[in-house]
Design a protein around this motif. Structure first.
Motif, PDB file in Angstrom:
ATOM      1  N   THR A 180      -4.317 -12.795  -3.925  1.00 32.85           N
ATOM      2  CA  THR A 180      -3.926 -11.487  -3.401  1.00 32.85           C
ATOM      3  C   THR A 180      -2.452 -11.250  -3.702  1.00 32.85           C
ATOM      4  OG1 THR A 180      -5.535 -11.618  -1.603  1.00 32.85           O
ATOM      5  CG2 THR A 180      -3.732 -10.049  -1.339  1.00 32.85           C
ATOM      6  N   ALA A 181      -2.137 -10.105  -4.265  1.00 30.43           N
ATOM      7  CA  ALA A 181      -0.751  -9.773  -4.588  1.00 30.43           C
ATOM      8  C   ALA A 181      -0.578  -8.266  -4.506  1.00 30.43           C
ATOM      9  CB  ALA A 181      -0.375 -10.287  -5.973  1.00 30.43           C
ATOM     10  N   PHE A 182       0.556  -7.822  -3.987  1.00 27.65           N
ATOM     11  CA  PHE A 182       0.785  -6.381  -3.862  1.00 27.65           C
ATOM     12  C   PHE A 182       2.238  -6.111  -3.500  1.00 27.65           C
ATOM     13  CE2 PHE A 182      -0.697  -8.091   0.150  1.00 27.65           C
ATOM     14  CZ  PHE A 182       0.134  -7.530   1.117  1.00 27.65           C
ATOM     15  N   ASP A 183       2.654  -4.869  -3.732  1.00 30.34           N
ATOM     16  CA  ASP A 183       3.955  -4.404  -3.281  1.00 30.34           C
ATOM     17  C   ASP A 183       3.860  -4.089  -1.796  1.00 30.34           C
ATOM     18  OD1 ASP A 183       4.978  -4.596  -5.838  1.00 30.34           O
ATOM     19  OD2 ASP A 183       4.708  -2.466  -6.303  1.00 30.34           O
ATOM     20  N   THR A 184       4.763  -4.668  -1.007  1.00 29.22           N
ATOM     21  CA  THR A 184       4.728  -4.422   0.437  1.00 29.22           C
ATOM     22  C   THR A 184       5.384  -3.099   0.788  1.00 29.22           C
ATOM     23  OG1 THR A 184       6.824  -5.565   0.851  1.00 29.22           O
ATOM     24  CG2 THR A 184       4.814  -6.904   0.866  1.00 29.22           C
ATOM     25  N   GLY A 185       6.266  -2.601  -0.069  1.00 29.48           N
ATOM     26  CA  GLY A 185       6.999  -1.372   0.197  1.00 29.48           C
ATOM     27  C   GLY A 185       8.423  -1.511  -0.299  1.00 29.48           C
ATOM     28  N   PRO A 186       9.357  -0.754   0.283  1.00 33.73           N
ATOM     29  CA  PRO A 186      10.741  -0.845  -0.186  1.00 33.73           C
ATOM     30  C   PRO A 186      11.347  -2.181   0.216  1.00 33.73           C
ATOM     31  CG  PRO A 186      10.626   0.516   1.780  1.00 33.73           C
ATOM     32  CD  PRO A 186       9.208   0.182   1.415  1.00 33.73           C
ATOM     33  N   GLY A 187      11.897  -2.883  -0.768  1.00 34.68           N
ATOM     34  CA  GLY A 187      12.668  -4.072  -0.452  1.00 34.68           C
ATOM     35  C   GLY A 187      14.071  -3.619  -0.110  1.00 34.68           C
ATOM     36  N   CYS A 188      14.874  -3.386  -1.146  1.00 33.46           N
ATOM     37  CA  CYS A 188      16.251  -2.934  -0.938  1.00 33.46           C
ATOM     38  C   CYS A 188      16.471  -1.485  -1.372  1.00 33.46           C
ATOM     39  CB  CYS A 188      17.204  -3.842  -1.709  1.00 33.46           C
ATOM     40  SG  CYS A 188      17.105  -5.584  -1.244  1.00 33.46           S
ATOM     41  N   ALA A 227       5.461   5.306   9.667  1.00 36.60           N
ATOM     42  CA  ALA A 227       4.273   6.159   9.570  1.00 36.60           C
ATOM     43  C   ALA A 227       3.878   6.439   8.122  1.00 36.60           C
ATOM     44  CB  ALA A 227       4.515   7.479  10.292  1.00 36.60           C
ATOM     45  N   GLU A 228       4.641   5.925   7.154  1.00 35.06           N
ATOM     46  CA  GLU A 228       4.344   6.119   5.735  1.00 35.06           C
ATOM     47  C   GLU A 228       2.930   5.611   5.418  1.00 35.06           C
ATOM     48  OE1 GLU A 228       3.707   6.607   2.071  1.00 35.06           O
ATOM     49  OE2 GLU A 228       5.601   7.406   2.857  1.00 35.06           O
ATOM     50  N   PRO A 229       2.052   6.471   4.858  1.00 33.57           N
ATOM     51  CA  PRO A 229       0.653   6.070   4.587  1.00 33.57           C
ATOM     52  C   PRO A 229       0.508   4.884   3.628  1.00 33.57           C
ATOM     53  CG  PRO A 229       0.901   8.463   4.468  1.00 33.57           C
ATOM     54  CD  PRO A 229       2.270   7.895   4.579  1.00 33.57           C
ATOM     55  N   TYR A 230       1.500   4.656   2.777  1.00 33.34           N
ATOM     56  CA  TYR A 230       1.366   3.567   1.797  1.00 33.34           C
ATOM     57  C   TYR A 230       1.089   2.235   2.469  1.00 33.34           C
ATOM     58  CZ  TYR A 230       2.386   0.066  -1.731  1.00 33.34           C
ATOM     59  OH  TYR A 230       2.286  -1.023  -2.565  1.00 33.34           O
ATOM     60  N   TYR A 231       1.721   2.001   3.621  1.00 34.45           N
ATOM     61  CA  TYR A 231       1.600   0.689   4.259  1.00 34.45           C
ATOM     62  C   TYR A 231       0.173   0.375   4.693  1.00 34.45           C
ATOM     63  CZ  TYR A 231       6.634   1.435   4.457  1.00 34.45           C
ATOM     64  OH  TYR A 231       7.931   1.705   4.120  1.00 34.45           O
ATOM     65  N   ALA A 232      -0.631   1.389   4.936  1.00 38.56           N
ATOM     66  CA  ALA A 232      -2.001   1.176   5.405  1.00 38.56           C
ATOM     67  C   ALA A 232      -2.997   1.018   4.260  1.00 38.56           C
ATOM     68  CB  ALA A 232      -2.427   2.343   6.303  1.00 38.56           C
ATOM     69  N   LEU A 233      -2.566   1.233   3.017  1.00 41.30           N
ATOM     70  CA  LEU A 233      -3.487   1.106   1.884  1.00 41.30           C
ATOM     71  C   LEU A 233      -3.890  -0.353   1.685  1.00 41.30           C
ATOM     72  CD1 LEU A 233      -1.773   3.442  -0.752  1.00 41.30           C
ATOM     73  CD2 LEU A 233      -3.788   3.944   0.653  1.00 41.30           C
ATOM     74  N   PRO A 234      -5.120  -0.607   1.253  1.00 48.44           N
ATOM     75  CA  PRO A 234      -5.544  -1.984   0.994  1.00 48.44           C
ATOM     76  C   PRO A 234      -4.966  -2.498  -0.323  1.00 48.44           C
ATOM     77  CG  PRO A 234      -7.295  -0.462   0.402  1.00 48.44           C
ATOM     78  CD  PRO A 234      -6.211   0.372   1.026  1.00 48.44           C
ATOM     79  N   ALA A 235      -4.854  -3.807  -0.428  1.00 46.76           N
ATOM     80  CA  ALA A 235      -4.444  -4.426  -1.695  1.00 46.76           C
ATOM     81  C   ALA A 235      -5.640  -4.469  -2.647  1.00 46.76           C
ATOM     82  CB  ALA A 235      -3.932  -5.837  -1.423  1.00 46.76           C
ATOM     83  N   PRO A 236      -5.407  -4.486  -3.968  1.00 42.49           N
ATOM     84  CA  PRO A 236      -4.096  -4.435  -4.618  1.00 42.49           C
ATOM     85  C   PRO A 236      -3.498  -3.030  -4.610  1.00 42.49           C
ATOM     86  CG  PRO A 236      -5.829  -4.521  -6.271  1.00 42.49           C
ATOM     87  CD  PRO A 236      -6.510  -4.673  -4.941  1.00 42.49           C
ATOM     88  N   LYS A 237      -2.185  -2.975  -4.486  1.00 43.26           N
ATOM     89  CA  LYS A 237      -1.502  -1.682  -4.472  1.00 43.26           C
ATOM     90  C   LYS A 237      -0.081  -1.893  -4.987  1.00 43.26           C
ATOM     91  CE  LYS A 237      -0.179  -2.226   0.402  1.00 43.26           C
ATOM     92  NZ  LYS A 237      -0.157  -1.588   1.742  1.00 43.26           N
ATOM     93  N   THR A 238       0.463  -0.868  -5.606  1.00 39.47           N
ATOM     94  CA  THR A 238       1.822  -0.924  -6.119  1.00 39.47           C
ATOM     95  C   THR A 238       2.534   0.380  -5.831  1.00 39.47           C
ATOM     96  OG1 THR A 238       1.028  -0.201  -8.299  1.00 39.47           O
ATOM     97  CG2 THR A 238       1.348  -2.559  -7.978  1.00 39.47           C
ATOM     98  N   THR A 239       3.832   0.326  -5.802  1.00 40.59           N
ATOM     99  CA  THR A 239       4.632   1.514  -5.556  1.00 40.59           C
ATOM    100  C   THR A 239       5.950   1.373  -6.296  1.00 40.59           C
ATOM    101  OG1 THR A 239       5.487   2.992  -3.830  1.00 40.59           O
ATOM    102  CG2 THR A 239       5.695   0.624  -3.429  1.00 40.59           C
ATOM    103  N   GLY A 240       6.867   2.300  -6.073  1.00 37.37           N
ATOM    104  CA  GLY A 240       8.148   2.246  -6.771  1.00 37.37           C
ATOM    105  C   GLY A 240       9.081   3.314  -6.255  1.00 37.37           C
TER     106      GLY A 240
END
Length: 384
Positions: A180-188, A227-240
């Motif tokens: 399992t691997a995915f982007d968790t959200g904003p790092g920095c 409340a950002e919807p991205y966090y609730a998405l299932p893996a695998p998922k990516t963002t930027g």
């Protein structure tokens, strides 16, 4: 084989060039780190790149210009790495390039664009270059990221418990032992945007977490951000940064009134810690091995540790892989695998239909000279 890995992440502050001696020994891929050099983008190029990224707009003329200038900057970093780290004896360059857009709609990745024309690297070094790693995985139905997951799985295999690899770059991502691997959200990314904005452009990031350390977490802003919807998405998922950019931050702040800069940055730092900790708990991790620029922020690491009692959070340096250079080394590995006709993806990590040999190859000065294809890929990564 001596391979130079080139990487510039979503913070686009510098090009990291890591050199490694790589060899296949039985079922192991043996990596001997030879060191890393880092070449900051010059101010004009960094400003032009920042202006072209979302939420800004650009033109095809500017994209062409950036592709050339970034390619030349990557070439200079490769030449320096070959001279200083390899004694002029490097055999291959693996260039991630600079991501400028990751096309995601409703959880599906349709395309990705990394600039930094590899022909400039091949011309300057005389070496064969592997570049454009991500599109092949996307063509196979994957997210095209996080590609370091294969290296993480090989490297951490055999450690007790459930260790996860965490990269705290502009965007944070993790890899778990089950693939399992995915982007968790904003790092920095949002922290950097706030530090840059509140300092009038004087700061590129919150140095040593000093601003966050002076602030306090604002619950109303944190709740709005979580409340950002991205966090609730299932893996695998990516963002930027197509999502987590300065405009996103301004929109979030518009709903909570005027806040001190230190409080905003403390809250954003806690947001990163919260979203990473949630992801770590989701995969049942017993250990976090962290790398990336965010590991230089002691406030972020402290917050993360407080949210994960009983789960040690350690830098990858403790296990022999320099945290600042880990991604550059990872792409050196991926380039090596491509040169040996071996896949560089794990379908459970990216969501692709099958593993793929990654990248496009630009021949060096003496034509295309690649090693004999390997019969099978490694099952573990050993650091020498």
């Amino acid at each position: 084989m001596r391979v130079i890995g080139l990487m510039s992440g979503t913070s686009y502050d510098a090009i990291d060039a890591a050199a490694a001696e790589l060899s296949l020994v039985g079922d192991s891929l043996v990596l001997k780190p030879l060191g890393m050099v880092s070449e900051p983008y010059d101010d004009a190029l960094r400003a032009a790149l920042a202006a072209a990224l979302p939420p800004g707009t650009t033109s095809l003329a500017e994209v062409c210009r950036l592709d050339t200038l970034i390619g030349q900057a990557f070439a200079a970093a490769a030449v320096r790495a070959d001279r200083e780290l390899c004694g002029g004896r490097a055999e291959l360059v693996a260039s991630h390039g600079q991501t400028v857009y990751h096309w995601v709609e409703e959880g599906r990745v349709h395309g990705t664009l990394q600039l930094g024309q590899p022909a400039w690297i091949a011309e300057a070094t005389g070496l064969t270059v592997v570049a454009d790693f991500r599109p092949r995985d996307i063509a196979a139905g994957g997210q095209g990221a996080p590609l370091v997951s294969l290296v993480d799985l090989l490297w951490l295999r055999g450690r007790p418990g459930t260790p996860v690899a965490l990269n705290l770059g502009g965007i944070a991502n993790l890899t778990a032992p089950d693939g399992t691997a995915f982007d968790t959200g904003p790092g920095c990314a949002l922290i950097d945007a706030a530090a840059h904005g509140f300092s009038g452009g004087r700061l590129a990031y919150d140095v040593d977490g000093a601003l966050a350390a002076r602030g306090r977490i604002r619950p109303a802003l944190l709740e709005r951000l979580l409340a950002e919807p991205y966090y609730a998405l299932p893996a695998p998922k990516t963002t930027g940064k197509e999502l987590f950019h300065v405009g996103y931050l301004h929109e979030a702040l518009a709903g909570v009134g005027t806040l001190p800069a230190e409080d905003v940055i403390a809250t954003l730092t806690h947001l990163t810690a919260c979203t990473v900790a949630d992801a770590v708990r989701t995969v049942g991790a017993t250990e976090v091995v962290a790398s990336g620029g965010g590991t230089r922020n002691p406030v972020l690491l402290r917050m993360l540790g407080e949210l994960l009692p009983g789960v040690p959070v350690r830098r990858s340096d403790e296990l022999g892989l320099p945290s600042d250079a880990k991604e550059a080394y990872a792409f050196a590995v991926l380039g090596f695998l491509t040169a040996h006709s071996l896949p560089g993806t794990v379908p459970t990590s990216t969501g692709a239909r099958h593993p793929s040999v990654l990248g496009s190859v630009t021949p060096g000065r003496h034509g295309l000279r690649l090693p004999t294809a390997a019969r099978k890929g490694p099952t573990r990564l050993v650091l020498e």
